[in-house]
Motif scaffolding. Structure first.
Motif, PDB file in Angstrom:
ATOM      1  N   ARG A  64      -2.676  -4.055   7.999  1.00 19.79           N
ATOM      2  CA  ARG A  64      -1.826  -2.977   7.481  1.00 19.79           C
ATOM      3  C   ARG A  64      -0.605  -2.747   8.358  1.00 19.79           C
ATOM      4  O   ARG A  64       0.415  -2.269   7.881  1.00 19.79           O
ATOM      5  N   TYR A 105      -2.434   6.756  12.326  1.00 21.89           N
ATOM      6  CA  TYR A 105      -1.607   7.165  11.186  1.00 21.89           C
ATOM      7  C   TYR A 105      -0.167   7.190  11.688  1.00 21.89           C
ATOM      8  O   TYR A 105       0.129   7.881  12.680  1.00 21.89           O
ATOM      9  N   GLN A 133       0.848  -1.192   0.000  1.00 21.49           N
ATOM     10  CA  GLN A 133       0.000   0.000   0.000  1.00 21.49           C
ATOM     11  C   GLN A 133       0.886   1.244   0.000  1.00 21.49           C
ATOM     12  O   GLN A 133       1.846   1.318   0.749  1.00 21.49           O
ATOM     13  N   LYS A 134       0.561   2.209  -0.826  1.00 16.67           N
ATOM     14  CA  LYS A 134       1.275   3.491  -0.853  1.00 16.67           C
ATOM     15  C   LYS A 134       0.380   4.560  -0.243  1.00 16.67           C
ATOM     16  O   LYS A 134      -0.796   4.641  -0.559  1.00 16.67           O
ATOM     17  N   TYR A 135       0.954   5.378   0.623  1.00 15.78           N
ATOM     18  CA  TYR A 135       0.194   6.426   1.296  1.00 15.78           C
ATOM     19  C   TYR A 135       0.790   7.777   0.945  1.00 15.78           C
ATOM     20  O   TYR A 135       2.000   7.924   0.848  1.00 15.78           O
ATOM     21  N   ASN A 136      -0.071   8.776   0.785  1.00 16.94           N
ATOM     22  CA  ASN A 136       0.397  10.104   0.411  1.00 16.94           C
ATOM     23  C   ASN A 136       0.306  11.096   1.569  1.00 16.94           C
ATOM     24  O   ASN A 136       0.236  12.290   1.361  1.00 16.94           O
ATOM     25  N   CYS A 175      -1.578   3.281   7.881  1.00 19.61           N
ATOM     26  CA  CYS A 175      -2.700   3.780   8.659  1.00 19.61           C
ATOM     27  C   CYS A 175      -3.803   2.742   8.601  1.00 19.61           C
ATOM     28  O   CYS A 175      -3.791   1.856   7.749  1.00 19.61           O
ATOM     29  N   LYS A 198       5.375   3.481   6.675  1.00 11.13           N
ATOM     30  CA  LYS A 198       4.210   4.365   6.751  1.00 11.13           C
ATOM     31  C   LYS A 198       2.953   3.532   6.542  1.00 11.13           C
ATOM     32  O   LYS A 198       2.851   2.786   5.563  1.00 11.13           O
TER      33      LYS A 198
END
Length: 165
Positions: free
Chosen positions: A92, A150, A3-6, A37, A35
């Motif tokens: 996650r 987060y 998963q990529k988070y911005n 959440c 990273k």
């Protein structure tokens, strides 16, 4: 799938000042993901991680396990087998107010894992010791299952609901 988070936690603190609680204990990243959440599921463990082992067997899609080691006996709450099972069951991340072990293996598992430090001794294996989905206190913060966490290398915040980022 990774998963990529911005988001960054500092940006969340700026944008949601007054809406998030900022973590006041400092943890290190040990998993392959720095990273993450998700919706929180809480676990409180005095000296056995049997409840954690039960929880990682569940489908963790979109969720993060937040573990509070409440005991006074130094031991590791998470090892490579638990981290691998959590990854396999779509969690996650794993967030541990306590210690973990097998960090040389965990660093290659594509899941977020934060903890105080490594400690090589396993927990005692008493079954049914601990609670899940009950309020826990980490530092000055009370955390409930259903809250959102987060996390990145800057720190961590908790929100009562999913943030629109």
């Amino acid at each position: 799938m990774i998963q990529k988070y911005n988001f960054t936690v500092p940006d969340i603190c700026d944008a949601f000042h007054g809406e998030v609680l900022i973590g006041d204990i400092f943890l290190n990243s040990y998993g392959a993901i720095d990273k993450f959440c998700g919706e929180i599921r809480t676990v409180n463990c005095p000296h056995s991680n049997s409840v954690v082992k039960e929880m990682v067997e569940e489908d963790g899609e979109g969720k993060v396990i937040v573990i509070n080691h409440a005991g006074d006996k130094l031991c590791s709450m998470v090892g490579d087998q638990i981290a691998q099972k959590a990854f396999s069951n779509n969690w996650r991340g794993i967030f541990v107010n306590g210690h973990i072990r097998d960090i040389e293996v965990i660093k290659d598992i594509s899941i977020g894992v934060y903890a105080k430090n490594a400690y090589p001794m396993k927990t005692d294996k008493s079954v049914g010791i601990g609670t899940k989905d009950k309020d826990i206190t980490i530092g000055a913060m009370t955390i409930s299952s259903g809250n959102w966490i987060y996390v990145d290398t800057n720190g961590w915040v908790v929100s009562r609901k999913k943030l629109e980022l």
